[in-house]
Each structure stands twice: as structure tokens, then as C-alpha cells.
Scaffold this motif. Structure first.
Motif, PDB file in Angstrom:
ATOM      1  N   GLY A  78       0.820  -1.198   0.000  1.00 34.27           N
ATOM      2  CA  GLY A  78       0.000   0.000   0.000  1.00 34.27           C
ATOM      3  C   GLY A  78       0.859   1.255   0.000  1.00 34.27           C
ATOM      4  N   THR A  79       0.453   2.256  -0.748  1.00 33.14           N
ATOM      5  CA  THR A  79       1.190   3.515  -0.788  1.00 33.14           C
ATOM      6  C   THR A  79       0.750   4.398   0.366  1.00 33.14           C
ATOM      7  N   SER A  80       1.726   5.018   1.018  1.00 33.21           N
ATOM      8  CA  SER A  80       1.425   5.870   2.168  1.00 33.21           C
ATOM      9  C   SER A  80       2.335   7.087   2.121  1.00 33.21           C
ATOM     10  N   ALA A  81       1.742   8.277   2.185  1.00 37.33           N
ATOM     11  CA  ALA A  81       2.524   9.509   2.082  1.00 37.33           C
ATOM     12  C   ALA A  81       2.942  10.047   3.437  1.00 37.33           C
ATOM     13  N   SER A  87       3.823   2.288  13.144  1.00 34.84           N
ATOM     14  CA  SER A  87       4.647   2.103  11.948  1.00 34.84           C
ATOM     15  C   SER A  87       4.434   0.703  11.388  1.00 34.84           C
ATOM     16  N   TRP A  88       4.559   0.573  10.079  1.00 29.08           N
ATOM     17  CA  TRP A  88       4.345  -0.686   9.364  1.00 29.08           C
ATOM     18  C   TRP A  88       5.616  -1.009   8.598  1.00 29.08           C
ATOM     19  N   PRO A  89       5.862  -2.257   8.241  1.00 28.87           N
ATOM     20  CA  PRO A  89       7.041  -2.564   7.425  1.00 28.87           C
ATOM     21  C   PRO A  89       7.056  -1.707   6.150  1.00 28.87           C
ATOM     22  N   MET A  90       8.149  -0.986   5.926  1.00 30.99           N
ATOM     23  CA  MET A  90       8.225  -0.023   4.824  1.00 30.99           C
ATOM     24  C   MET A  90       9.179  -0.482   3.733  1.00 30.99           C
ATOM     25  N   LEU A  91       8.873  -0.075   2.508  1.00 30.21           N
ATOM     26  CA  LEU A  91       9.738  -0.316   1.360  1.00 30.21           C
ATOM     27  C   LEU A  91      10.041   1.018   0.678  1.00 30.21           C
ATOM     28  N   GLU A  92      11.236   1.148   0.130  1.00 31.90           N
ATOM     29  CA  GLU A  92      11.547   2.251  -0.760  1.00 31.90           C
ATOM     30  C   GLU A  92      10.990   1.897  -2.145  1.00 31.90           C
ATOM     31  N   PRO A  93      10.735   2.887  -3.011  1.00 22.40           N
ATOM     32  CA  PRO A  93      10.189   2.590  -4.342  1.00 22.40           C
ATOM     33  C   PRO A  93      10.970   1.526  -5.110  1.00 22.40           C
ATOM     34  N   VAL A 132       4.752   1.555   1.004  1.00 19.92           N
ATOM     35  CA  VAL A 132       5.806   2.196   0.239  1.00 19.92           C
ATOM     36  C   VAL A 132       5.548   3.700   0.215  1.00 19.92           C
ATOM     37  N   CYS A 133       6.604   4.465   0.373  1.00 15.98           N
ATOM     38  CA  CYS A 133       6.496   5.926   0.366  1.00 15.98           C
ATOM     39  C   CYS A 133       7.508   6.480  -0.628  1.00 15.98           C
ATOM     40  N   ILE A 134       7.075   7.361  -1.509  1.00 13.77           N
ATOM     41  CA  ILE A 134       7.977   8.001  -2.469  1.00 13.77           C
ATOM     42  C   ILE A 134       8.661   9.171  -1.758  1.00 13.77           C
ATOM     43  N   PRO A 135       9.989   9.160  -1.663  1.00 15.96           N
ATOM     44  CA  PRO A 135      10.696  10.207  -0.916  1.00 15.96           C
ATOM     45  C   PRO A 135      10.742  11.523  -1.692  1.00 15.96           C
ATOM     46  N   SER A 141       5.670  17.883  -1.099  1.00 18.17           N
ATOM     47  CA  SER A 141       5.609  16.442  -1.368  1.00 18.17           C
ATOM     48  C   SER A 141       4.295  16.004  -1.990  1.00 18.17           C
ATOM     49  N   SER A 142       3.488  16.961  -2.461  1.00 14.63           N
ATOM     50  CA  SER A 142       2.183  16.627  -3.021  1.00 14.63           C
ATOM     51  C   SER A 142       2.342  16.070  -4.435  1.00 14.63           C
ATOM     52  N   LEU A 143       2.130  14.765  -4.564  1.00 19.23           N
ATOM     53  CA  LEU A 143       2.233  14.094  -5.861  1.00 19.23           C
ATOM     54  C   LEU A 143       0.847  13.843  -6.428  1.00 19.23           C
ATOM     55  N   ASN A 144       0.654  14.165  -7.699  1.00 19.58           N
ATOM     56  CA  ASN A 144      -0.568  13.782  -8.384  1.00 19.58           C
ATOM     57  C   ASN A 144      -0.671  12.261  -8.401  1.00 19.58           C
ATOM     58  N   LEU A 145      -1.887  11.727  -8.313  1.00 18.39           N
ATOM     59  CA  LEU A 145      -2.090  10.276  -8.270  1.00 18.39           C
ATOM     60  C   LEU A 145      -1.408   9.575  -9.440  1.00 18.39           C
ATOM     61  N   ALA A 146      -1.641  10.067 -10.655  1.00 21.28           N
ATOM     62  CA  ALA A 146      -1.060   9.418 -11.833  1.00 21.28           C
ATOM     63  C   ALA A 146       0.463   9.503 -11.815  1.00 21.28           C
ATOM     64  N   ALA A 147       1.018  10.600 -11.262  1.00 21.32           N
ATOM     65  CA  ALA A 147       2.474  10.735 -11.171  1.00 21.32           C
ATOM     66  C   ALA A 147       3.043   9.699 -10.203  1.00 21.32           C
ATOM     67  N   ALA A 148       2.330   9.464  -9.105  1.00 22.06           N
ATOM     68  CA  ALA A 148       2.765   8.443  -8.142  1.00 22.06           C
ATOM     69  C   ALA A 148       2.709   7.059  -8.784  1.00 22.06           C
ATOM     70  N   VAL A 149       1.634   6.795  -9.535  1.00 22.33           N
ATOM     71  CA  VAL A 149       1.514   5.511 -10.234  1.00 22.33           C
ATOM     72  C   VAL A 149       2.661   5.354 -11.230  1.00 22.33           C
ATOM     73  N   GLN A 150       2.941   6.426 -11.982  1.00 20.80           N
ATOM     74  CA  GLN A 150       4.007   6.360 -12.982  1.00 20.80           C
ATOM     75  C   GLN A 150       5.357   6.062 -12.337  1.00 20.80           C
ATOM     76  N   THR A 151       5.630   6.731 -11.205  1.00 19.73           N
ATOM     77  CA  THR A 151       6.911   6.547 -10.517  1.00 19.73           C
ATOM     78  C   THR A 151       7.106   5.105 -10.082  1.00 19.73           C
ATOM     79  N   LEU A 152       6.089   4.535  -9.447  1.00 20.39           N
ATOM     80  CA  LEU A 152       6.232   3.175  -8.930  1.00 20.39           C
ATOM     81  C   LEU A 152       6.161   2.130 -10.047  1.00 20.39           C
ATOM     82  N   CYS A 153       5.372   2.397 -11.076  1.00 21.70           N
ATOM     83  CA  CYS A 153       5.337   1.466 -12.214  1.00 21.70           C
ATOM     84  C   CYS A 153       6.679   1.451 -12.946  1.00 21.70           C
ATOM     85  N   TYR A 154       7.358   2.595 -12.979  1.00 22.44           N
ATOM     86  CA  TYR A 154       8.694   2.645 -13.572  1.00 22.44           C
ATOM     87  C   TYR A 154       9.650   1.732 -12.800  1.00 22.44           C
TER      88      TYR A 154
END
Length: 238
Positions: A78-81, A87-93, A132-135, A141-154
Motif C-alpha cells: 500500500g502507498t502511504s505519504a 509504523s508498518w514494514p516499509m519499502l523504498e520505491p 511504500v512511500c515516495i521520498p 511532497s504533493s504528488l498527483n495520483l497518476a504521477a505516483a503511479v508512474q513513478t512506482l510502475c517505472y
């Protein structure tokens, strides 16, 4: 392999973001889109912003609850900003992309995105094995939804292209449905032995979810835990 990766959008309010997400997915070779209780179903604006990804949009599956979108998955991220109370187990992108590719050969996996304005609820995040949190820039730190999807899909695509350097996961983990049944059984047993109040399980179950998600028992280990609970149930009945 990429077809077994689900991109899940929860309660999306802007139909344009659904179309932009479909486009972001297709550019990275992903096609499996789930929409959980969207405020509005995909429309003309979605199609316009999907551009050449109309097939991803047309095949999107619409469900009413997150549980339906991740049913049958062995790994849910799950994505969390923002940080939460617990705290939950975290992953970098990058680690997120690698983990999804590492396990997708064994079962479907899911990457979950929340609402545009406030993300995923704590209850929804508790259904995920990892967050997962995008640093992003902490000052903005306000990311558009589609931009966040694009970053993690990359990151998923980069891991896919580099999969020869990534060890596949050999452990057999239970599917999300089995984990949820375990939590229901655990809460029931703890209520029977009066460890928790069935009307107010409170933060105890949340902390136990965090504990078991962090430990991430394998399928055989989960069967042992279910057997222990069944024995406690029998003893409690006597």
C-alpha cells in the motif's frame, strides 16, 4: 509476469486520474487495473487522458471493497505519504519494484493507491503486507495520483528488465484471503478466552496485525498457528 501485477485505485474522485493511470501503466507494460468504489466510473475524460491506453481502461475491473481487489494475492503493498500512529514494514520505491517482481512468479501481487485528498485509511493500510512511500521533496511532497503511479510502475519495469539479478522468492507465503481468515480466527479465539472484549477489540488487533505482517509467516507456519488457535478453542469449550 507483468499481467499478474494489479494496480489498485481506491475511491478515486477524478475520472481523469483513472485515465492518466491507465496511460502510466501501459507505458511500463502493466495492464491489470482495479478500481475500488470509484466516485464516478470511467467516462469520456478518462478515455481522453488514457490516450493510447484505452484497452487498459476498458478492461479495468470495478469492485466495491479493497478485499475484492486483492483477493487471491500473495503480496499487497500500500502507498502511504505519511507516517501513521503505528509504523508498518516499509519499502523504498526501488525495493518495492524488486519485491513485487521477486514474488509475482508465485501468485498475483497488488500495489494499492488511495484517494487523491487523503490516501488510504488505516484500516485499508492494515490489509497490506508492506507500505511504500515516495521520498519526494519534503517542502512540497504533493504528488498527483497518476504521477505516483508512474513513478512506482517505472520501478516495477526496471526490476522486471533486471530480473536476472533478482533472486526469485522460494518461500511459499499464504494468499491474502488466508491471512484475513487467520485474523478473523485469531480475534474470535482471543474473545473466547476473554483476552479482548469482542465489542471493543481496540488497538490490540491492530498491533497483532502489525506483528504478523512484520513476521510474515509462510503457509506452513500459518497452518501451525491456525492449529494452535483450534486447540485453544477446544480447550476453551471444555
Amino acid at each position: 509476469m507483468l499481467e499478474n501485477i494489479r494496480i489498485v485505485l481506491v475511491n478515486t474522485s477524478h475520472t481523469g486520474n483513472i485515465g492518466s493511470t491507465a496511460r502510466a501503466m501501459k507505458t511500463m507494460g502493466l495492464s491489470n487495473l482495479y478500481l475500488v468504489d470509484p466516485v464516478s466510473e470511467p467516462d469520456g475524460k478518462s478515455s481522453a487522458l488514457a490516450a493510447g491506453a484505452g484497452d487498459v481502461l476498458a478492461n479495468a475491473k470495478i469492485v466495491s471493497r479493497l478485499e475484492e481487489a486483492v483477493a487471491g494475492c500473495g503480496l499487497v503493498v500500500g502507498t502511504s505519504a505519511r507516517s501513521r500512529t503505528l509504523s508498518w514494514p516499509m519499502l523504498e520505491p526501488r525495493g518495492c519494484g524488486e519485491k513485487l517482481i521477486k514474488e509475482v512468479g508465485n501468485y498475483p501481487v497488488a500495489l494499492v493507491f488511495g484517494r487523491e485528498n487523503n490516501g488510504l485509511t488505516n484500516e485499508e493500510l492494515q490489509q497490506c503486507h508492506f507500505h511504500v512511500c515516495i521520498p519526494a521533496n519534503p517542502d512540497y511532497s504533493s504528488l498527483n495520483l497518476a504521477a505516483a503511479v508512474q513513478t512506482l510502475c517505472y520501478e516495477i519495469r526496471m526490476a522486471y528488465l533486471n530480473q536476472d539479478a533478482i533472486e526469485t522468492e522460494e518461500s511459499e507465503y499464504p494468499l491474502n484471503d488466508d491471512i484475513e481468515r487467520f485474523y478473523v480466527h485469531l480475534e474470535s479465539t482471543l474473545s473466547k478466552v476473554q483476552f479482548i472484549n469482542p465489542s471493543h477489540p481496540g488497538i490490540v488487533m491492530t498491533r497483532l496485525r502489525r506483528l504478523f505482517n512484520r513476521a510474515r509467516p509462510e503457509s506452513q507456519e500459518l497452518n501451525i498457528l491456525r492449529g494452535i488457535l483450534a486447540s485453544i478453542d477446544k480447550a476453551a469449550e471444555k
